[in-house]
Design a protein around this motif. Structure first.
Motif, PDB file in Angstrom:
ATOM      1  N   LEU A 238       0.849  -1.189   0.000  1.00 49.18           N
ATOM      2  CA  LEU A 238       0.000   0.000   0.000  1.00 49.18           C
ATOM      3  C   LEU A 238       0.888   1.243   0.000  1.00 49.18           C
ATOM      4  N   GLY A 239       1.044   1.843  -1.167  1.00 48.04           N
ATOM      5  CA  GLY A 239       1.803   3.086  -1.264  1.00 48.04           C
ATOM      6  C   GLY A 239       3.271   2.897  -1.589  1.00 48.04           C
ATOM      7  N   ARG A 240       3.903   4.039  -1.877  1.00 45.39           N
ATOM      8  CA  ARG A 240       5.287   4.030  -2.376  1.00 45.39           C
ATOM      9  C   ARG A 240       6.287   3.474  -1.360  1.00 45.39           C
ATOM     10  N   ILE A 241       6.153   3.876  -0.106  1.00 43.69           N
ATOM     11  CA  ILE A 241       7.179   3.488   0.883  1.00 43.69           C
ATOM     12  C   ILE A 241       7.249   1.960   1.007  1.00 43.69           C
ATOM     13  N   ALA A 242       6.094   1.326   1.145  1.00 42.11           N
ATOM     14  CA  ALA A 242       6.080  -0.147   1.269  1.00 42.11           C
ATOM     15  C   ALA A 242       6.552  -0.795  -0.025  1.00 42.11           C
ATOM     16  N   ALA A 243       6.093  -0.255  -1.165  1.00 44.13           N
ATOM     17  CA  ALA A 243       6.475  -0.855  -2.460  1.00 44.13           C
ATOM     18  C   ALA A 243       7.978  -0.696  -2.704  1.00 44.13           C
TER      19      ALA A 243
ATOM     20  N   PRO B 201      13.424  -0.442  -5.043  1.00 38.72           N
ATOM     21  CA  PRO B 201      13.647   0.883  -4.462  1.00 38.72           C
ATOM     22  C   PRO B 201      13.202   2.033  -5.373  1.00 38.72           C
ATOM     23  N   ASP B 202      13.263   1.832  -6.696  1.00 37.08           N
ATOM     24  CA  ASP B 202      12.959   2.950  -7.598  1.00 37.08           C
ATOM     25  C   ASP B 202      11.530   2.880  -8.150  1.00 37.08           C
ATOM     26  N   ILE B 203      10.646   2.240  -7.418  1.00 41.21           N
ATOM     27  CA  ILE B 203       9.262   2.099  -7.899  1.00 41.21           C
ATOM     28  C   ILE B 203       8.629   3.473  -8.137  1.00 41.21           C
ATOM     29  N   ARG B 204       7.872   3.593  -9.233  1.00 35.13           N
ATOM     30  CA  ARG B 204       7.096   4.814  -9.501  1.00 35.13           C
ATOM     31  C   ARG B 204       5.636   4.430  -9.304  1.00 35.13           C
ATOM     32  N   ILE B 205       5.126   4.711  -8.134  1.00 35.10           N
ATOM     33  CA  ILE B 205       3.817   4.177  -7.755  1.00 35.10           C
ATOM     34  C   ILE B 205       2.689   4.702  -8.651  1.00 35.10           C
ATOM     35  N   THR B 206       2.781   5.953  -9.082  1.00 36.79           N
ATOM     36  CA  THR B 206       1.686   6.493  -9.905  1.00 36.79           C
ATOM     37  C   THR B 206       1.645   5.796 -11.265  1.00 36.79           C
ATOM     38  N   ARG B 207       2.825   5.396 -11.743  1.00 29.27           N
ATOM     39  CA  ARG B 207       2.891   4.749 -13.055  1.00 29.27           C
ATOM     40  C   ARG B 207       2.749   3.229 -12.953  1.00 29.27           C
ATOM     41  N   GLU B 208       3.261   2.659 -11.874  1.00 29.35           N
ATOM     42  CA  GLU B 208       3.389   1.192 -11.796  1.00 29.35           C
ATOM     43  C   GLU B 208       2.353   0.507 -10.895  1.00 29.35           C
ATOM     44  N   HIS B 209       1.441   1.301 -10.296  1.00 31.17           N
ATOM     45  CA  HIS B 209       0.453   0.640  -9.429  1.00 31.17           C
ATOM     46  C   HIS B 209      -0.352  -0.371 -10.260  1.00 31.17           C
ATOM     47  N   GLY B 210      -0.638  -1.483  -9.628  1.00 32.64           N
ATOM     48  CA  GLY B 210      -1.399  -2.529 -10.323  1.00 32.64           C
ATOM     49  C   GLY B 210      -0.544  -3.514 -11.106  1.00 32.64           C
TER      50      GLY B 210
END
Ligand code: URA
Length: 188
Positions: A125-130, A136-145
């Motif tokens: 849930l969210g960038r920090i956990a992901a 480490p370089d996850i882009r949550i807005t682009r890569e969610h799902g």
């Protein structure tokens, strides 16, 4: 009681007296985690907020209410078929992001929770956990799902419910990720 539940209870007992990092000084409660020891899916947040610190349970504030609604819509709930925990078990002051060293020092608790529960799917849930669990370089807005696989475990980053409260326009996309998760769980 199942063997997994007994192990989890023993681990919780140890965790409740943890003083590995400075967050222990400001806490009212350690927020160990909640849910079924036999869950196929685990949800991981970043860390407790004010309400969680008071109640000793993850996601019980406004963001948690939204999370519970989304879970209910896909036939999941924290009392029966999932487990919910956080990267750090104690509330960071003023709800700041947990520091890298706090995350690192707390992570062994989560690793042991994974080792006992052995979920098939981990939802971050969210960038920090992901960033901590998936990459480490996850882009949550682009890569969610997006579905990531590590060994036999499927990992999925999703938007944090608190972010959805701030940006309600993102709710449909976030909900679609939950619907996709439901479909995925049906195939396991
Ligand atoms: N936000 C989180 O990341 N975790 C909680 O437990 C509550 C809010």
């Amino acid at each position: 009681m199942s063997e997994k539940q007994e192990k989890l209870d023993e681990l919780k007992k140890q965790c409740l007296s943890c003083e590995k990092c400075g967050l222990c000084r400001g806490r009212h409660n350690v927020v160990f985690g909640v849910g079924s020891a036999n869950a196929d899916v685990m949800f991981i947040g970043e860390g407790p907020g004010e309400q969680e610190d008071i109640k000793g349970e993850p996601f019980v504030g406004k963001a948690g209410i939204l999370l519970d609604k989304m879970l209910t819509a896909i036939d999941l709930n924290r009392n029966e078929n999932i487990y919910i925990a956080n990267i750090v078990k104690c509330r960071p002051p003023q709800n700041r992001d947990p520091l890298p060293e706090e995350q690192e020092l707390c992570l062994p608790w989560l690793r042991q929770q994974f080792a006992i529960i052995r979920p098939k799917v981990i939802v971050c849930l969210g960038r920090i956990a992901a960033a901590k669990i998936i990459k480490p370089d996850i882009r949550i807005t682009r890569e969610h799902g997006t579905i990531f696989r590590k060994g036999n475990v499927i990992m999925i980053p999703v938007l944090h419910p608190a972010a959805l409260l701030r940006n309600p326009k993102d709710k449909p996309a976030a909900f679609q990720d939950f619907l996709n998760l439901q479909e995925l769980l049906d195939t396991l």
